[in-house]
Design a protein around this motif. Structure first.
Motif: not given
Length: 242
Positions: A7, A13, A40, A52, A55, A74, A78
Motif C-alpha cells: 500500500v 498509490p 492515497a 485510509r 485503502g 505499506g 499505506g
C-alpha cells in the motif's frame, strides 16, 4: 509464490522510489509484489480518514482475491493501512485471514523501540499501534517526523487535527470543524504540551525541515538503504517453502 501486497504512501498509490527499493530487494524467486490502488490523498480531493478507509477496503479485497500466501506491506499512509489490518488479524478480528508477515516503512503509528537498525528514536507522529501474533518489521529513518518523532514534539498536533482536513466545499469544511470538536471533547489529543516534554519542543522546526526539505521521509529511505534492508529482512525472516 508469496504475494507481497504493498500500500503506497500519500499521493503515490501506484508506487514511489521508496516502495520500489523495498520491492526490488525481495527475492523474485519467492515473492511477487503488487501495489494496492487507493486514493492515497490527504485533503486535496479526499480526507485522510476517508482515504485510509478506502485503502483498508482495497487491501482486504486484495487479500481475499489471491490464492497465494500473503505479506502485508505499506509506506507512510499505506503503512497505517497495512499495519492496522495486521493488528486486526493478530487480535483475531478477521479469522478468515492469515498473513505470513507485515513490513512497514515510515509508519505514522510505529511503536517506540520497534525498528531495523539504526535506532531512529521516538515513535509515530499519530501515536503507537502494537501488532501481536504477526511478525512485523519496521523501517524508520532517523529524523523522519512521521515515524520517529519525540514524545513531546508539537508536530503531533498535525496528526491529531487533520484526519478530516479538506477544503473541497462548505460541507467538507464543516465536517473537518466537527472533527476538531470531537477530538477535543473525547480528549484524543496527544499531550505533547506536558511540562515533562518541554525539552522536545525546540526540535519541531528541525523535524519539520527534515520532512519538507531534507528528504528524511522520502529520499533517506533509498539513499541510506533503509527500504532495501527491510526487503532483505523479509527475505531472511519468511522462510516457508513455496
Amino acid at each position: 509464490m508469496i504475494d507481497v501486497l504493498i500500500v503506497g504512501g500519500t499521493w503515490a498509490p501506484h508506487g514511489h522510489p521508496v516502495t520500489d527499493a523495498f520491492a526490488h530487494a525481495l527475492d523474485p524467486g519467492r515473492f511477487t509484489t503488487r501495489m494496492v490502488p487507493y486514493p492515497a490523498d490527504y485533503g486535496r480531493q479526499t480526507t485522510f480518514a476517508d482515504s485510509r478507509a478506502a485503502g483498508a477496503a482495497a487491501l482486504v479485497d486484495a487479500v481475499h482475491g489471491t490464492d497465494n500466501r500473503v505479506i502485508l506491506a505499506g509506506y507512510s499512509q499505506g503503512a497505517i493501512i497495512a499495519g492496522d489490518l495486521a493488528a486486526e488479524i493478530g487480535q483475531g478480528r478477521r479469522p478468515e485471514m492469515e498473513v505470513l508477515a507485515c513490513a512497514l516503512i515510515a509508519d505514522p503509528l510505529r511503536p517506540a523501540g520497534r525498528f531495523l537498525d539504526p535506532d531512529p528514536g521516538g515513535y509515530g507522529i499519530a501515536g503507537e499501534r502494537h501488532i501481536d501474533r504477526i511478525p512485523t518489521y519496521w523501517s524508520a529513518a532517523p529524523g523522519d517526523p512521521i515515524t520517529a518523532l519525540p514524545p513531546g514534539n508539537p508536530l503531533r498536533s498535525i496528526a491529531d487535527l487533520s484526519q478530516y482536513f479538506t477544503l473541497t466545499g462548505p460541507e467538507a469544511v464543516l465536517r473537518w470543524g466537527q472533527s476538531l470538536v470531537d477530538v477535543a471533547i473525547q480528549r484524543q489529543m496527544q499531550d505533547w504540551w506536558s511540562p515533562e516534554n518541554f525539552q522536545s519542543w525546540g526540535g519541531a522546526i528541525a523535524f519539520a525541515r527534515g520532512y519538507l526539505i531534507d528528504g528524511r521521509h522520502t529520499d533517506d529511505y533509498v539513499r541510506f538503504g533503509h527500504a532495501a534492508r527491510l526487503g532483505e529482512a523479509i527475505n531472511s525472516a519468511v522462510t516457508v517453502s513455496v
